[in-house]
Design a protein around this motif. Sequence first.
Motif: not given
Lengths: 225, 427
Positions: B119-120, B83
């Motif tokens: 979400k990364n 993240k």
Amino acid sequence: MKILIVEDEKNLLESMLKYLSGENYICEGTSGFQLAEDKIYVNEYDVFIIDIMLPDGNGLDLVSKVREKNSEAGIVIISAKNSLDDKIAGLNSGSDDYITKPFHLSELNARIKALLRRKYSKGSKILRENEISLDLDGFNASVNEENVGLTIKEFQLLHYLIVNKDRIVRKQSIVEHLWPDEYDFHSYDFLYTHVTNLRKKLTKKGCRDYINTVYGIGYKFSDEK
Amino acid sequence: MEAGNMKLLRKTFGAYILVALPVFVISMGGFYFFLKYLITQQVDASLKQDKQEITEFVNNNKNDVTELYKNISCSYYLKKIPKDSIVFDKSRFIAVYDSVEQEYEPIRELRSSLMIKGKNYAIILQESFVESDSLIYSIASFALILFIILTLGISLVQVFIARQIWKPFKKTLRKISRFKPGLKGIPEFEKTPIAEFTLLNEALSKMIDRINTDFELQKKFIDNVSHELQTPISVLSAQIELLIQEIELKESSAGIISIIEETLYKMKRVNKALLLLSKIENEQFLSAQEVDLDSIIKHFISSHEEQFKVRNIHIETNNINKLSVNMNLTLAEILIGNLLSNSVRHNIENGEIKITITQHSLYISNTGNELATDPMLLFNKYTYSGNSAASTGLGLSIVKEICNRYGFTVIYTNNKNVHTIQIDFVR
């Protein structure tokens, strides 16, 4: 016989006069055109020897002047140039013979004698010298009227020595007289052989030996011993 | 002359290549990298645009990844990443193995990070660089072809221009190569628009003038000197002749006089030869006719029999064919006379002379001693040859001069102690 020599080189004139005086000619010399012209008008000569190149005039003009006055006189011209053009010009102008510098006095003497014979002893073609007689037309030499049987060169040699009688004739002079083209043959040995043969032929016919050898220099025809 | 000209061309062309080739190689390299840089920029820009599109799609639709794949179809993939990690836009080349082509292919990729539904993700966009590469290659090879064409073109133009430009030069060259001092007809050079050639022609004209003047002066000098010497030699000769008559000659003084005579005689001969040389040079033997050399030779031999006989020199004249040459008669006689007297003079006792005449050539060979000097020097004017007392050393110079005048060739050869002079009468 009276001869006038026109030559600007004094030393040469002197030696010609000297040599020719020995032949019992009356010789006069002059070194310039003007002087010669005067002499030609005033005096009478039998033979003229004229140098073409004079400082104050052309010798050929003198020849014409001589011819105007005396058509019989013999004229020999001398030239420093051995060129055909000069020779033709000289003979055309009325001269009888042509000789180039440097010349041998013996050659000049022979030329004058031939000229005199042509001009003044008409008819006689025989040259007599003691017991020798030369038939100049037939190239025949006889001793006491007996033919010696010389070759032409031997005859010419004998003739040349006789016309220069009592003088030493140099080897070079003889060679140049006999072979006028003058090629350089390096040696005079053949002349020696020639003279020896001539001598032999003459003495065989009972002729006295007139030909003297002058060591290293030449030959001399002489009847004194 | 043609070869010489081409040499110059090759030289200038070589210089051109020497400069053009490195310049071309360097600039081609530079050009390649510049082109690659430009295309890379372009690819990067398009990758960024794709990324922009994806980002906008994600921001507007808030869809999940599956939805994204469905809607945007450029070449990319996503990767989950922690993240808090952020990937900045970063472009690079990678090589990917292509199993079909069986080789590595260059690929340009852009890495960046993207937030989808909290979400990364790392997003990797890729574009093949193969096409761009081949574009660079084709451009480069086109430039190479261009270079070759240019080079050929330039050299063609150069040859053509050179032909034109060098024309006056060639003309000048032809004229001066035909020039001989003393020969009539000074070369006249044509006017040319090119300053350098005008200068050259001017300089040559001046030089030729100078050469001719010098030559004339030299000729005149020899002519004058030999004429001037005639009189003193005559005086000397006459005086010696009188001297001989006057004194009772002792053997010793006769020896001295004989030496003086010999020396004087040599002086006369040298002088005569010089006069003759200058006369030939001055072209005083103009008239020409058909001359039978064979009869001149025969006549010379018969009239100089004594000179041959006294040293027992045998003359072989088996092969004397008729040889007629158009030339001046006097010069022909002088030529033959000099050659033959020369072959006698330098001969040995009991020696031999062999004369052969073929259709166009005359060969005269004679036995003799070995030559001390360089044979070619013998023909040079005023080269003194040998130490023989009566030789002027000018005989062969005269031969050479006569042959030069008519364009005959003189060749000297020697085989041990046999010396041969060959004259070719073909002009």
